[in-house]
Design an enzyme around this catalytic site. Structure first.
Site, PDB file in Angstrom:
ATOM      1  N   THR A 137       0.808  -1.220   0.000  1.00  0.00           N
ATOM      2  CA  THR A 137       0.000   0.000   0.000  1.00  0.00           C
ATOM      3  C   THR A 137       0.845   1.275   0.000  1.00  0.00           C
ATOM      4  O   THR A 137       0.309   2.371   0.156  1.00  0.00           O
ATOM      5  CB  THR A 137      -0.906   0.009   1.247  1.00  0.00           C
ATOM      6  OG1 THR A 137      -0.082  -0.141   2.422  1.00  0.00           O
ATOM      7  CG2 THR A 137      -1.902  -1.150   1.204  1.00  0.00           C
ATOM      8  N   GLU A 138       2.143   1.146  -0.202  1.00  0.00           N
ATOM      9  CA  GLU A 138       3.045   2.285  -0.064  1.00  0.00           C
ATOM     10  C   GLU A 138       2.664   3.471  -0.948  1.00  0.00           C
ATOM     11  O   GLU A 138       2.757   4.631  -0.527  1.00  0.00           O
ATOM     12  CB  GLU A 138       4.496   1.855  -0.374  1.00  0.00           C
ATOM     13  CG  GLU A 138       5.143   1.016   0.712  1.00  0.00           C
ATOM     14  CD  GLU A 138       4.902  -0.480   0.540  1.00  0.00           C
ATOM     15  OE1 GLU A 138       5.631  -1.279   1.160  1.00  0.00           O
ATOM     16  OE2 GLU A 138       3.972  -0.858  -0.213  1.00  0.00           O
ATOM     17  N   VAL A 139       2.254   3.210  -2.201  1.00  0.00           N
ATOM     18  CA  VAL A 139       1.964   4.324  -3.116  1.00  0.00           C
ATOM     19  C   VAL A 139       0.789   5.163  -2.634  1.00  0.00           C
ATOM     20  O   VAL A 139       0.634   6.311  -3.047  1.00  0.00           O
ATOM     21  CB  VAL A 139       1.687   3.810  -4.550  1.00  0.00           C
ATOM     22  CG1 VAL A 139       2.953   3.219  -5.155  1.00  0.00           C
ATOM     23  CG2 VAL A 139       0.548   2.799  -4.579  1.00  0.00           C
ATOM     24  N   ILE A 141       0.369   6.284   0.353  1.00  0.00           N
ATOM     25  CA  ILE A 141       0.792   7.271   1.341  1.00  0.00           C
ATOM     26  C   ILE A 141       2.031   8.036   0.862  1.00  0.00           C
ATOM     27  O   ILE A 141       2.753   8.646   1.658  1.00  0.00           O
ATOM     28  CB  ILE A 141       1.074   6.620   2.717  1.00  0.00           C
ATOM     29  CG1 ILE A 141       2.222   5.593   2.631  1.00  0.00           C
ATOM     30  CG2 ILE A 141      -0.182   5.977   3.284  1.00  0.00           C
ATOM     31  CD1 ILE A 141       2.738   5.149   3.998  1.00  0.00           C
ATOM     32  N   PHE A 143       4.763   6.850  -0.450  1.00  0.00           N
ATOM     33  CA  PHE A 143       6.012   6.125  -0.226  1.00  0.00           C
ATOM     34  C   PHE A 143       6.219   5.188  -1.410  1.00  0.00           C
ATOM     35  O   PHE A 143       5.403   5.141  -2.336  1.00  0.00           O
ATOM     36  CB  PHE A 143       5.922   5.369   1.100  1.00  0.00           C
ATOM     37  CG  PHE A 143       7.241   4.867   1.630  1.00  0.00           C
ATOM     38  CD1 PHE A 143       8.386   5.636   1.551  1.00  0.00           C
ATOM     39  CD2 PHE A 143       7.324   3.615   2.229  1.00  0.00           C
ATOM     40  CE1 PHE A 143       9.600   5.184   2.038  1.00  0.00           C
ATOM     41  CE2 PHE A 143       8.532   3.147   2.721  1.00  0.00           C
ATOM     42  CZ  PHE A 143       9.665   3.939   2.624  1.00  0.00           C
TER      43      PHE A 143
END
Length: 261
Positions: A137-139, A141, A143
């Site tokens: 799920t980084e993209v 937030i 990241f």
């Protein structure tokens, strides 16, 4: 077993070394202390003759929720060099698991997200309950899933990796299995038994030396050209023939003797 206040617990039983993520109240989110403790435990297991297979599992409802939010807030005030040092710490852990000389199995009893999904990705085998969700799920937030991407591309290929890394949505355990991210989906009340049964099968049936050399080759051969890769394989083939395990195994096979490793 270590003190219950520790970020991880470890135990050795029946030739299995177990690492238990022990921050259930934080959904076993990763921070620098937990990462370092896992690395230390793995180093200990790597040279322990009583450990042939390693299992990574977790306390509580989540397997691992990725980076600890408080930890992420702290990183915002770090310098580039401080963040680089911290990033290398996680990189070293993933590389240690990927190249570990013994088989590593992930026992996933709950959601594995972001860095937690990365932890599952670098293990050799993974069993997950039907209810578990997976995702990077980084993209969402701002990241990036930088480190795990290197391993994910090797594991499931560019097309599927793009779907997971650029989409950022969560997928079910069954979808993760179909993508090749995990190996088996099992019922929650069967998870412990299935993982231990599989570990014991590897322990009894397979040469530890052969599994180590095979893992080593899988990690190294992919970066070589076709010609260099085949030459490397031929050298490893010749090297394996002279090992004690190979001589013992071939003798048992020819003599129709039951062999227990």
């Amino acid at each position: 077993m270590k003190n219950m206040n520790q970020p991880i617990l470890t135990q050795v039983q029946d030739r299995i070394g177990t690492i238990i993520l022990n921050r259930a109240d934080k959904r076993n989110a990763l921070n620098s202390e937990m990462v370092e403790e896992i690395k230390i435990a793995l180093s200990s297991f790597s040279t322990n003759p009583d450990v042939k297979v390693v299992i990574i599992k977790a306390e509580g409802p989540a397997f691992c929720a990725g980076a600890d939010l408080g930890y992420l807030q702290q990183l915002q005030s770090n310098t580039y060099d401080e963040n680089l040092e911290d990033s290398r710490n996680l990189k070293d852990l993933f590389y240690q698991i990927y190249t570990f000389p013994k088989v590593v199995i992930a026992q996933i009893q709950g959601h594995a997200l972001a860095g937690g999904c990365g932890l599952a990705t670098v293990c050799d085998f993974s069993f997950a309950v039907e209810e578990a969700k997976f995702g990077y799920t980084e993209v969402k937030i701002g990241f990036i899933p930088a480190i795990v991407k290197v391993f994910l591309l090797r594991k499931i290929g560019e097309g599927k990796a793009k779907q997971l890394l650029l989409d950022g949505d969560l997928i079910t355990a069954q979808e993760a299995k179909e993508m090749g991210l995990i190996n088996w989906v099992v019922k929650s009340d069967e998870l412990e038994e299935k993982v231990n049964s599989y570990a014991q099968k590897l322990i009894r049936q397979n040469s530890g030396q052969s599994m180590r050399l095979t893992k080593e080759m899988i990690a190294l051969v992919q970066e070589k050209s076709l010609v260099d890769g085949l030459d490397y394989a031929a050298q490893m083939n010749a090297r394996a023939r002279g090992t004690e395990d190979c001589q013992k195994g071939i003798a048992a096979f020819l003599n129709k003797e039951k062999l227990t490793w």
